[in-house]
Scaffold this motif. Structure first.
Motif, PDB file in Angstrom:
ATOM      1  N   LEU A  18       0.846  -1.194   0.000  1.00  0.00           N
ATOM      2  CA  LEU A  18       0.000   0.000   0.000  1.00  0.00           C
ATOM      3  C   LEU A  18       0.877   1.237   0.000  1.00  0.00           C
ATOM      4  O   LEU A  18       2.013   1.208   0.476  1.00  0.00           O
ATOM      5  CB  LEU A  18      -0.906   0.023   1.234  1.00  0.00           C
ATOM      6  CG  LEU A  18      -1.912  -1.107   1.387  1.00  0.00           C
ATOM      7  CD1 LEU A  18      -2.575  -1.032   2.761  1.00  0.00           C
ATOM      8  CD2 LEU A  18      -2.967  -1.051   0.288  1.00  0.00           C
ATOM      9  N   HIS A  19       0.345   2.342  -0.530  1.00  0.00           N
ATOM     10  CA  HIS A  19       1.099   3.598  -0.547  1.00  0.00           C
ATOM     11  C   HIS A  19       0.174   4.757  -0.233  1.00  0.00           C
ATOM     12  O   HIS A  19      -1.049   4.662  -0.394  1.00  0.00           O
ATOM     13  CB  HIS A  19       1.782   3.799  -1.902  1.00  0.00           C
ATOM     14  CG  HIS A  19       2.937   2.862  -2.112  1.00  0.00           C
ATOM     15  ND1 HIS A  19       2.760   1.572  -2.516  1.00  0.00           N
ATOM     16  CD2 HIS A  19       4.280   3.038  -1.938  1.00  0.00           C
ATOM     17  CE1 HIS A  19       3.944   0.967  -2.589  1.00  0.00           C
ATOM     18  NE2 HIS A  19       4.871   1.842  -2.252  1.00  0.00           N
ATOM     19  N   ALA A  20       0.782   5.847   0.207  1.00  0.00           N
ATOM     20  CA  ALA A  20      -0.001   7.011   0.618  1.00  0.00           C
ATOM     21  C   ALA A  20      -0.613   7.745  -0.573  1.00  0.00           C
ATOM     22  O   ALA A  20      -1.722   8.282  -0.482  1.00  0.00           O
ATOM     23  CB  ALA A  20       0.864   7.967   1.429  1.00  0.00           C
ATOM     24  N   ASP A  21       0.115   7.801  -1.695  1.00  0.00           N
ATOM     25  CA  ASP A  21      -0.368   8.497  -2.877  1.00  0.00           C
ATOM     26  C   ASP A  21       0.443   8.038  -4.086  1.00  0.00           C
ATOM     27  O   ASP A  21       1.340   7.201  -3.977  1.00  0.00           O
ATOM     28  CB  ASP A  21      -0.277  10.025  -2.704  1.00  0.00           C
ATOM     29  CG  ASP A  21       1.121  10.480  -2.254  1.00  0.00           C
ATOM     30  OD1 ASP A  21       2.127   9.981  -2.812  1.00  0.00           O
ATOM     31  OD2 ASP A  21       1.204  11.333  -1.345  1.00  0.00           O
ATOM     32  N   TRP A  22       0.123   8.595  -5.260  1.00  0.00           N
ATOM     33  CA  TRP A  22       0.784   8.170  -6.491  1.00  0.00           C
ATOM     34  C   TRP A  22       2.269   8.531  -6.509  1.00  0.00           C
ATOM     35  O   TRP A  22       3.099   7.789  -7.051  1.00  0.00           O
ATOM     36  CB  TRP A  22       0.084   8.789  -7.704  1.00  0.00           C
ATOM     37  CG  TRP A  22      -1.238   8.162  -8.023  1.00  0.00           C
ATOM     38  CD1 TRP A  22      -2.473   8.725  -7.870  1.00  0.00           C
ATOM     39  CD2 TRP A  22      -1.462   6.846  -8.530  1.00  0.00           C
ATOM     40  NE1 TRP A  22      -3.459   7.843  -8.245  1.00  0.00           N
ATOM     41  CE2 TRP A  22      -2.868   6.677  -8.673  1.00  0.00           C
ATOM     42  CE3 TRP A  22      -0.624   5.783  -8.878  1.00  0.00           C
ATOM     43  CZ2 TRP A  22      -3.436   5.501  -9.146  1.00  0.00           C
ATOM     44  CZ3 TRP A  22      -1.191   4.609  -9.355  1.00  0.00           C
ATOM     45  CH2 TRP A  22      -2.575   4.476  -9.488  1.00  0.00           C
ATOM     46  N   ILE A  23       2.617   9.657  -5.902  1.00  0.00           N
ATOM     47  CA  ILE A  23       4.034  10.060  -5.866  1.00  0.00           C
ATOM     48  C   ILE A  23       4.839   9.068  -5.026  1.00  0.00           C
ATOM     49  O   ILE A  23       5.927   8.628  -5.421  1.00  0.00           O
ATOM     50  CB  ILE A  23       4.174  11.490  -5.310  1.00  0.00           C
ATOM     51  CG1 ILE A  23       3.529  12.502  -6.277  1.00  0.00           C
ATOM     52  CG2 ILE A  23       5.647  11.834  -5.073  1.00  0.00           C
ATOM     53  CD1 ILE A  23       3.529  13.926  -5.768  1.00  0.00           C
ATOM     54  N   HIS A  24       4.297   8.727  -3.865  1.00  0.00           N
ATOM     55  CA  HIS A  24       4.935   7.742  -2.987  1.00  0.00           C
ATOM     56  C   HIS A  24       5.115   6.414  -3.729  1.00  0.00           C
ATOM     57  O   HIS A  24       6.202   5.812  -3.714  1.00  0.00           O
ATOM     58  CB  HIS A  24       4.046   7.558  -1.750  1.00  0.00           C
ATOM     59  CG  HIS A  24       4.631   6.672  -0.688  1.00  0.00           C
ATOM     60  ND1 HIS A  24       3.837   6.004   0.216  1.00  0.00           N
ATOM     61  CD2 HIS A  24       5.909   6.339  -0.392  1.00  0.00           C
ATOM     62  CE1 HIS A  24       4.609   5.306   1.033  1.00  0.00           C
ATOM     63  NE2 HIS A  24       5.877   5.496   0.691  1.00  0.00           N
ATOM     64  N   LEU A  25       4.074   5.962  -4.375  1.00  0.00           N
ATOM     65  CA  LEU A  25       4.120   4.717  -5.148  1.00  0.00           C
ATOM     66  C   LEU A  25       5.128   4.809  -6.289  1.00  0.00           C
ATOM     67  O   LEU A  25       5.962   3.916  -6.473  1.00  0.00           O
ATOM     68  CB  LEU A  25       2.730   4.412  -5.710  1.00  0.00           C
ATOM     69  CG  LEU A  25       2.630   3.240  -6.700  1.00  0.00           C
ATOM     70  CD1 LEU A  25       2.981   1.917  -6.021  1.00  0.00           C
ATOM     71  CD2 LEU A  25       1.219   3.182  -7.298  1.00  0.00           C
ATOM     72  N   GLY A  26       5.070   5.902  -7.039  1.00  0.00           N
ATOM     73  CA  GLY A  26       5.945   6.058  -8.198  1.00  0.00           C
ATOM     74  C   GLY A  26       7.412   6.089  -7.816  1.00  0.00           C
ATOM     75  O   GLY A  26       8.246   5.461  -8.486  1.00  0.00           O
ATOM     76  N   PHE A  27       7.735   6.769  -6.752  1.00  0.00           N
ATOM     77  CA  PHE A  27       9.131   6.861  -6.321  1.00  0.00           C
ATOM     78  C   PHE A  27       9.668   5.489  -5.938  1.00  0.00           C
ATOM     79  O   PHE A  27      10.771   5.098  -6.336  1.00  0.00           O
ATOM     80  CB  PHE A  27       9.258   7.825  -5.138  1.00  0.00           C
ATOM     81  CG  PHE A  27      10.671   8.010  -4.666  1.00  0.00           C
ATOM     82  CD1 PHE A  27      11.510   8.906  -5.290  1.00  0.00           C
ATOM     83  CD2 PHE A  27      11.156   7.275  -3.590  1.00  0.00           C
ATOM     84  CE1 PHE A  27      12.828   9.074  -4.865  1.00  0.00           C
ATOM     85  CE2 PHE A  27      12.470   7.430  -3.153  1.00  0.00           C
ATOM     86  CZ  PHE A  27      13.308   8.328  -3.797  1.00  0.00           C
TER      87      PHE A  27
END
Length: 213
Positions: free
Chosen positions: A50-59
């Protein structure tokens, strides 16, 4: 792209997207100290998808793609998976040990697993050059690795930002230890770096509780 890395990225994207859209799903599977201590140990694994948002996921997925190729290419898919999931669980266990008295502490992200892969890659290829913005010059991998460890220790002590520094450290410890177990000859790549990193890892394992604020 390596099929195993692609599969992990797809799993993270699908689980994270579900979490973005469904708050109940997100809350059910995120890392939360109180729930884990009550018996929901599966959160130590599921929170890593799981990730907080798309930026977190993308990084995280970009870092996995960049460094994962080196690790999978050197170790093969089976050992890559061992390093990835051992680092993920090491990050969760270290976070749990550091926040065991804060029942409401929660976190998500593949950062622990990715940190382990990053450190495994650096141990395999310590002379690799990394370009870290905004610094417009390449940094040797071993410099980045030791700097990352020290920054995460400082960040955990000072509780800098909304970042799971303890998961980063735990994952890095997992990647370091498992890489040495699977391929002890990596110590010949840069003995000084391996020894210094080992000293830091040992200090964290024995005295990490002193970093709690």
């Amino acid at each position: 792209m390596n099929k195993i890395i692609l599969g992990i990225i797809i799993a993270n994207v699908l689980a994270s997207f579900k979490g973005f859209e469904d708050v109940n799903f997100f809350n059910k599977f995120k890392f939360q100290v109180g729930k884990i201590l009550s018996g929901e140990k599966i959160r130590m694994l599921t929170s890593g998808f799981l990730h907080a948002d798309w930026i977190h996921l993308g990084f995280n997925m970009y870092a996995l793609y960049i460094f994962g190729r080196s690790v999978a290419g050197s170790f093969g898919n089976s050992s890559f998976l061992i390093i990835y999931f051992a680092s993920l669980l090491a990050g969760s266990m270290y976070s749990l040990s550091q926040h065991k008295n804060d029942y409401y502490y929660s976190a998500v992200g593949a950062s622990g697993a990715v940190s382990g892969i990053v450190f495994s890659a650096i141990m395999l290829y310590p002379e690799m050059e990394l370009m870290m913005l905004p610094i417009p010059i390449p940094i040797p991998g071993y410099i980045f690795g030791m700097g990352y460890l020290l920054y995460s220790i400082y960040g955990m002590k000072k509780q800098l930002g909304n970042i799971g520094h303890s998961a980063h450290l735990g994952g890095a410890i997992g990647g370091y230890v498992v890489t040495l177990l699977l391929k002890p000859e990596v110590i010949s790549n840069n003995p000084t770096m391996i020894i210094v990193m080992g000293a830091i890892v040992g200090g964290l394992l024995f005295f990490g509780d002193k970093l709690e604020k």
